[in-house]
Design a protein around this motif. Structure first.
Motif, PDB file in Angstrom:
ATOM      1  N   UNK A  54      41.644  44.889  19.800  1.00 45.07           N
ATOM      2  CA  UNK A  54      41.026  46.220  19.777  1.00 45.07           C
ATOM      3  C   UNK A  54      42.027  47.260  19.304  1.00 45.07           C
ATOM      4  N   UNK A  55      43.262  47.162  19.805  1.00 43.94           N
ATOM      5  CA  UNK A  55      44.294  48.101  19.359  1.00 43.94           C
ATOM      6  C   UNK A  55      44.538  47.964  17.857  1.00 43.94           C
ATOM      7  N   UNK A  56      44.660  46.727  17.387  1.00 50.72           N
ATOM      8  CA  UNK A  56      44.924  46.507  15.961  1.00 50.72           C
ATOM      9  C   UNK A  56      43.776  47.028  15.103  1.00 50.72           C
ATOM     10  N   UNK A  57      42.551  46.856  15.580  1.00 50.48           N
ATOM     11  CA  UNK A  57      41.404  47.357  14.828  1.00 50.48           C
ATOM     12  C   UNK A  57      41.442  48.878  14.730  1.00 50.48           C
ATOM     13  N   UNK A  58      41.981  49.530  15.740  1.00 49.86           N
ATOM     14  CA  UNK A  58      42.090  50.988  15.723  1.00 49.86           C
ATOM     15  C   UNK A  58      43.207  51.465  14.799  1.00 49.86           C
ATOM     16  N   UNK A  59      44.190  50.605  14.523  1.00 46.93           N
ATOM     17  CA  UNK A  59      45.305  50.969  13.639  1.00 46.93           C
ATOM     18  C   UNK A  59      44.947  50.587  12.206  1.00 46.93           C
ATOM     19  N   UNK A  60      44.827  49.312  11.946  1.00 53.10           N
ATOM     20  CA  UNK A  60      44.250  48.788  10.707  1.00 53.10           C
ATOM     21  C   UNK A  60      44.066  47.290  10.878  1.00 53.10           C
ATOM     22  N   UNK A  61      43.066  46.776  10.204  1.00 53.96           N
ATOM     23  CA  UNK A  61      42.678  45.380  10.397  1.00 53.96           C
ATOM     24  C   UNK A  61      43.740  44.418   9.856  1.00 53.96           C
ATOM     25  N   UNK A  62      43.960  43.354  10.597  1.00 55.00           N
ATOM     26  CA  UNK A  62      44.803  42.248  10.168  1.00 55.00           C
ATOM     27  C   UNK A  62      44.456  41.089  11.082  1.00 55.00           C
ATOM     28  N   UNK A  63      45.047  39.938  10.824  1.00 52.97           N
ATOM     29  CA  UNK A  63      44.837  38.778  11.692  1.00 52.97           C
ATOM     30  C   UNK A  63      45.082  39.191  13.140  1.00 52.97           C
ATOM     31  N   UNK A  64      44.093  39.009  14.023  1.00 54.85           N
ATOM     32  CA  UNK A  64      44.200  39.531  15.387  1.00 54.85           C
ATOM     33  C   UNK A  64      45.269  38.899  16.257  1.00 54.85           C
ATOM     34  N   UNK A  65      45.838  37.758  15.859  1.00 58.24           N
ATOM     35  CA  UNK A  65      46.855  37.138  16.716  1.00 58.24           C
ATOM     36  C   UNK A  65      48.269  37.485  16.271  1.00 58.24           C
ATOM     37  N   UNK A  66      48.419  38.173  15.137  1.00 62.41           N
ATOM     38  CA  UNK A  66      49.749  38.460  14.630  1.00 62.41           C
ATOM     39  C   UNK A  66      50.261  39.811  15.119  1.00 62.41           C
TER      40      UNK A  66
END
Length: 247
Positions: A54-66
């Motif tokens: 969720x945090x990464x989606x708020x920053x910018x999308x990338x592989x969610x486990x990285x």
């Protein structure tokens, strides 16, 4: 808080390969920002994965486990922004209301309806004083000691923070020892953070304010389930309507 463990990461890394201390630091930072990770236990469980995604989606999308240095820098910036001192004046009702409104917006409880319900809850829970209170505040400490099985971790604050696991949880998030000194939960700044963070993440009952008040609906009655079932739900809903009309 400074991310002392995570800054050691210099390239893209699978979060499953982080050390236990790095995961705990990540969990603490995410939780502080309102991304619920569950227990801060150093394990990459489903809640931690979801919060990080969720945090990464708020920053910018990338592989969610990285995780990589750019994300760590963004996480550090947000933590620092969230921790910036506010000139809160808790000496008056009006000053406390202003502080609650600012904290709500800082933690992304941004709509007037959501803020109105938080204010209504504080009005009710503090017996209209807008001051942090102790559970059964009309009783003595000796009475609380003899009657609460979770003593000394009875309710304190603008809403009732209870049980040792919740005192431990907020000790980890805030970096303040509420376990050895649970009365620190009566400090206005701490009580303010707990109030808003609990509404945002569902700490108190598992229900979040966005479950009932969002862009599609405003359910002031059932929003009480975020705090205490349906106890006095309609009275608090009426207070929320009054606050909403005034905002």
């Amino acid at each position: 808080m400074k991310l002392k463990e995570l800054v050691a990461i210099t390239r893209k890394t699978d979060i499953n390969k982080l050390t236990e201390e790095q995961i705990k630091e990540l969990q603490t930072a995410l939780n502080q920002l309102g991304y619920p990770v569950g227990d801060i236990d150093g394990l990459v469980g489903p809640k931690t994965r979801s919060a990080w995604s969720e945090f990464k989606a708020d920053v910018y999308e990338e592989d969610p486990v990285l995780i990589n240095p750019d994300f760590i820098a963004a996480l550090q910036k947000r933590v620092e922004d969230a921790g910036e001192a506010q000139d809160n004046d808790f000496s008056t009702r009006e000053g406390t209301i202003d502080a609650i409104r600012r904290e709500c917006r800082k933690q992304d409880i941004g709509s007037n309806a959501q803020i109105a319900y938080v204010l209504a809850t504080v009005e009710w829970e503090t017996n209209h004083t807008f001051k942090p209170v102790r559970e059964a505040y009309w009783k003595s400490e000796e009475w609380r000691k003899n009657n609460f099985r979770y003593y000394p971790y009875y309710g304190r604050g603008y809403v009732q923070l209870t049980w040792d696991n919740n005192y431990k949880k907020y000790s980890q998030i805030l970096g303040v020892d509420l376990v050895s000194n649970p009365d620190r939960a009566m400090d206005a700044d701490i009580a303010l953070f707990v109030l808003v963070h609990g509404f945002k993440t569902g700490t108190f009952t598992g229900r979040k304010i966005t479950d009932y008040i969002n862009k599609n609906k405003t359910d002031f009655v059932n929003a009480r389930r975020c705090i205490n079932g349906t106890d006095h739900a309609r009275e608090i809903a009426r207070l929320a309507e009054d606050f909403l009309n005034a905002l």
